[in-house]
Design an enzyme around this catalytic site. Structure first.
Site, PDB file in Angstrom:
ATOM      1  N   PRO A  10       0.806  -1.124   0.020  1.00  0.00           N
ATOM      2  CA  PRO A  10      -0.124   0.084  -0.042  1.00  0.00           C
ATOM      3  C   PRO A  10       0.709   1.299  -0.050  1.00  0.00           C
ATOM      4  CG  PRO A  10      -0.052  -1.191   2.090  1.00  0.00           C
ATOM      5  CD  PRO A  10       0.607  -1.927   1.339  1.00  0.00           C
ATOM      6  N   ASN A  11       0.312   2.364  -0.812  1.00  0.00           N
ATOM      7  CA  ASN A  11       0.585   3.490  -0.846  1.00  0.00           C
ATOM      8  C   ASN A  11       1.958   3.597  -1.625  1.00  0.00           C
ATOM      9  OD1 ASN A  11      -1.244   4.934   0.617  1.00  0.00           O
ATOM     10  ND2 ASN A  11      -0.362   3.807   2.419  1.00  0.00           N
ATOM     11  N   ARG A  18       4.980  11.139  -2.163  1.00  0.00           N
ATOM     12  CA  ARG A  18       4.642  10.923  -0.609  1.00  0.00           C
ATOM     13  C   ARG A  18       6.002  10.955   0.070  1.00  0.00           C
ATOM     14  NH1 ARG A  18       4.145   5.144   2.079  1.00  0.00           N
ATOM     15  NH2 ARG A  18       3.533   5.818   4.231  1.00  0.00           N
ATOM     16  N   TYR A  23      11.193   8.755   1.803  1.00  0.00           N
ATOM     17  CA  TYR A  23      11.057   7.786   0.505  1.00  0.00           C
ATOM     18  C   TYR A  23      11.789   8.171  -0.607  1.00  0.00           C
ATOM     19  CZ  TYR A  23       7.539   5.687   3.703  1.00  0.00           C
ATOM     20  OH  TYR A  23       7.045   5.426   4.766  1.00  0.00           O
ATOM     21  N   ASN A  74       8.126  -5.581  -0.915  1.00  0.00           N
ATOM     22  CA  ASN A  74       8.125  -4.624  -0.251  1.00  0.00           C
ATOM     23  C   ASN A  74       6.525  -4.443   0.532  1.00  0.00           C
ATOM     24  OD1 ASN A  74       7.976  -2.128   1.207  1.00  0.00           O
ATOM     25  ND2 ASN A  74       9.202  -0.794  -0.420  1.00  0.00           N
ATOM     26  N   ALA A  77       3.337  -0.872   4.784  1.00  0.00           N
ATOM     27  CA  ALA A  77       2.668  -0.911   6.280  1.00  0.00           C
ATOM     28  C   ALA A  77       2.252  -2.454   6.475  1.00  0.00           C
ATOM     29  CB  ALA A  77       1.453   0.174   6.091  1.00  0.00           C
ATOM     30  N   GLU A  99      12.689  -9.379   1.834  1.00  0.00           N
ATOM     31  CA  GLU A  99      11.824  -8.291   2.376  1.00  0.00           C
ATOM     32  C   GLU A  99      12.851  -7.092   1.903  1.00  0.00           C
ATOM     33  OE1 GLU A  99      10.130  -6.515   6.410  1.00  0.00           O
ATOM     34  OE2 GLU A  99      10.888  -8.525   6.283  1.00  0.00           O
ATOM     35  N   HIS A 101      12.564  -2.431   2.027  1.00  0.00           N
ATOM     36  CA  HIS A 101      12.096  -1.216   2.560  1.00  0.00           C
ATOM     37  C   HIS A 101      12.995  -0.228   2.180  1.00  0.00           C
ATOM     38  CE1 HIS A 101       9.038  -3.307   5.033  1.00  0.00           C
ATOM     39  NE2 HIS A 101      10.108  -4.096   5.352  1.00  0.00           N
ATOM     40  N   ARG A 108      12.949   4.291  12.566  1.00  0.00           N
ATOM     41  CA  ARG A 108      11.789   5.077  12.326  1.00  0.00           C
ATOM     42  C   ARG A 108      10.872   4.895  13.716  1.00  0.00           C
ATOM     43  NH1 ARG A 108       8.897   4.658   6.889  1.00  0.00           N
ATOM     44  NH2 ARG A 108       7.768   6.483   7.864  1.00  0.00           N
TER      45      ARG A 108
END
Length: 144
Positions: A10-11, A18, A23, A74, A77, A99, A101, A108
């Site tokens: 998502p996103n 964003r 990012y 990825n 969230a 995985e 990111h 974070r």
């Protein structure tokens, strides 16, 4: 040519717009191009996808079991919340999952420090921006 599914959650369709301070300014289309080039150099082909819907990602992980030699994921969230993605990855083992990111999730907010994906992944790459996808493809290629 062997195919790697590159799945984005998502996103991530909003990359470039964003929170560029977190990012970066690269778009998801730009990352897809980078992945195609990197995979080609490794003798691999990519199937690059993005969805904002958890169930769609689960379906794609299941599909990868029959159509791919590995997954770069990825989960965005959903990394921190999705037992469904965790179970889907378990269901397709021994298919390797890396995985990825863009940001360093461990630097974070505390809720981002826990990954539901990591316990069943071959490894995790975080904090290197789009380069992380290239590193993930290299890691998968070394396992094949």
């Amino acid at each position: 040519m062997k195919t790697v599914f590159i799945l984005n959650g998502p996103n991530l369709n909003m990359l470039g717009k964003r929170e560029p301070s977190i990012y970066g300014t690269q778009t998801l289309d730009g990352i897809a191009d980078l992945c195609r080039q990197s995979a080609q150099a490794l003798g691999l082909k990519t199937d690059f996808r993005q969805s904002n819907h958890e169930g769609v990602l689960v379906d794609w992980i299941h599909e990868a079991a029959d159509k791919a030699v590995g997954i770069v994921l990825n989960a965005a969230a959903y990394t921190h919340t999705s037992i469904a993605l965790c179970d889907a990855i378990k269901a397709v083992q021994p298919l390797p999952v890396v995985e990825v990111h863009l940001s360093n999730i461990h630097a974070r907010e505390a809720f981002r420090h826990v990954s539901m994906i990591a316990p069943n992944a071959a490894g995790m790459i975080c904090g290197f921006g789009p380069l992380g996808y290239t590193l993930a493809l290299q890691a998968l290629a070394s396992r094949l």
